[in-house]
Enzyme design. Sequence first.
Site, PDB file in Angstrom:
ATOM      1  CB  SER A  29      -0.683  -0.080   1.092  1.00 30.11           C
ATOM      2  OG  SER A  29      -1.543  -1.396   1.480  1.00 30.11           O
ATOM      3  N   GLY A  30       0.059   2.429  -0.890  1.00 31.66           N
ATOM      4  CA  GLY A  30       0.476   3.526  -0.682  1.00 31.66           C
ATOM      5  C   GLY A  30       0.972   4.240  -1.830  1.00 31.66           C
ATOM      6  CB  SER A  31       2.678   7.292  -3.325  1.00 26.39           C
ATOM      7  OG  SER A  31       4.237   6.937  -2.164  1.00 26.39           O
ATOM      8  CB  THR A  32       6.886   3.375  -3.420  1.00 24.76           C
ATOM      9  OG1 THR A  32       6.582   5.002  -2.589  1.00 24.76           O
ATOM     10  CG2 THR A  32       8.111   3.440  -4.308  1.00 24.76           C
ATOM     11  CG  ASP A  88       5.767   5.350   6.570  1.00 28.22           C
ATOM     12  OD1 ASP A  88       5.534   5.713   5.852  1.00 28.22           O
ATOM     13  OD2 ASP A  88       5.298   3.956   7.256  1.00 28.22           O
ATOM     14  N   GLY A 100       2.522   4.398   7.590  1.00 28.98           N
ATOM     15  CA  GLY A 100       2.387   5.423   7.778  1.00 28.98           C
ATOM     16  C   GLY A 100       0.559   6.068   6.827  1.00 28.98           C
ATOM     17  N   GLY A 101       0.680   4.861   5.957  1.00 30.14           N
ATOM     18  CA  GLY A 101      -0.347   5.116   5.327  1.00 30.14           C
ATOM     19  C   GLY A 101      -1.918   4.721   5.951  1.00 30.14           C
ATOM     20  CD  GLU A 107       1.106  -1.996   4.470  1.00 29.90           C
ATOM     21  OE1 GLU A 107       0.725  -0.831   3.236  1.00 29.90           O
ATOM     22  OE2 GLU A 107       1.884  -1.433   5.558  1.00 29.90           O
TER      23      GLU A 107
HETATM   24  C1  5RP Z   1       1.056   1.997   4.263  1.00 28.14           C
HETATM   25  C2  5RP Z   1       2.712   1.931   4.450  1.00 28.14           C
HETATM   26  C3  5RP Z   1       3.823   1.979   3.000  1.00 28.14           C
HETATM   27  O1  5RP Z   1       3.709   1.060   2.671  1.00 28.14           O
HETATM   28  C4  5RP Z   1       4.333   3.158   3.399  1.00 28.14           C
HETATM   29  O2  5RP Z   1       3.513   4.813   4.207  1.00 28.14           O
HETATM   30  C5  5RP Z   1       4.961   4.304   2.297  1.00 28.14           C
HETATM   31  O3  5RP Z   1       3.674   5.058   1.770  1.00 28.14           O
HETATM   32  P1  5RP Z   1       4.464   5.682   0.080  1.00 28.14           P
HETATM   33  O4  5RP Z   1       5.385   4.688  -0.756  1.00 28.14           O
HETATM   34  O5  5RP Z   1       3.248   6.284  -0.056  1.00 28.14           O
HETATM   35  O6  5RP Z   1       5.894   6.174   0.940  1.00 28.14           O
HETATM   36  O7  5RP Z   1       3.153   1.182   5.269  1.00 28.14           O
HETATM   37  O8  5RP Z   1       0.464   1.672   6.191  1.00 28.14           O
END
Ligand code: 5RP
Length: 232
Positions: A29-32, A88, A100-101, A107
Site C-alpha cells: 500500500s502507499g504511493s510507491t 516509511d 504511514g498510510g 501489510e
Molecule cells: C502504508 C505503508 C506505506 O507502504 C508507507 O507509508 C510508504 O508509503 P509511500 O510509498 O506513499 O511513501 O506502510 O501503511
Amino acid sequence: MSLEQAKQVAAYRAVDEFVTNNCIFGVGSGSTVVYAVQRLAERVETENLKVTCIPTSFQAKQLIVKFNLTLGELDTSPELDVTIDGADEVDAGMTLIKGGGGCLLQEKIVASCSKKLVVIADYTKDSKKLGDSYKKGIPIEVVPMAYVPIKNKIVAMFGGEIKLRSAVAKAGPVVTDNGNFILDWIFKNQDLDWDKVNTAVKIIPGVVETGLFVNMCHKAFFGQPEGVVIER
Ligand code: 5RP
C-alpha cells in the site's frame, strides 16, 4: 529527478526482478506501490504473464481492480511468492517502520505469508537508525476502547510521546480498514532493541499490530535523485 521518479525507478526494478509467471504476488500500500502495479500491468499485458494479486488494504484492492489484474485472497492463496511494498523508513539492519498510510496490519499479515518481502522506496527512506528521517513515529494499530491505557503503558515502558492519529487536526480519529485506531509513537531513544520492543508492545491487551517489521525484509530498492537504484 523528482521524488516521484525516484519511487518509480525503484518500483519498476523490483517488479522486473521479482515477478515471474504464475506467481502469487502481494500488493503493498502507499504511493510507491502504485508504480509497481503500473509496471506489473504492463508486463502482464506484454509478456502474457499469469499473476494472482493479494491486496494489503482496500486501496491496494482498488488498484488491482483498476489495472484489470487478477484479484486473489489469502483463503485461496495462503502462500505468496513475493510481496512488494513501500516503507516509511528502513534502517541499516533492514528493520522497517510501516503504517504511514494506516495499513500495517494487513501489510504484516500478507508479508508474513510471503516467501519474500521486497521494499520499494525513494532515497529519503534509507536511514542508519529508525527516527533519523521519519519523524512521525511508529504506528501501532489498537482496539479503540483500549487506546488510552495502551498509550500510557508504552510511554511508561519506553518513553517518548504518543498521538492518536486523526486525518485532519481536531477531526475524529482515523479508523483503519479493520475498524481500529492508530497510535503514532514518537520514540526518543533510537538505540532500542526493536525486536524486543515489538514483542513487548504486541503483548499489551488491545494492541492489534505494530508498524515495526523486524527480520521480515528480504531486499530493499531505493530510487536515487540521479535516477539510479541502490539495492540493499
Ligand atoms: C502504508 C505503508 C506505506 O507502504 C508507507 O507509508 C510508504 O508509503 P509511500 O510509498 O506513499 O511513501 O506502510 O501503511
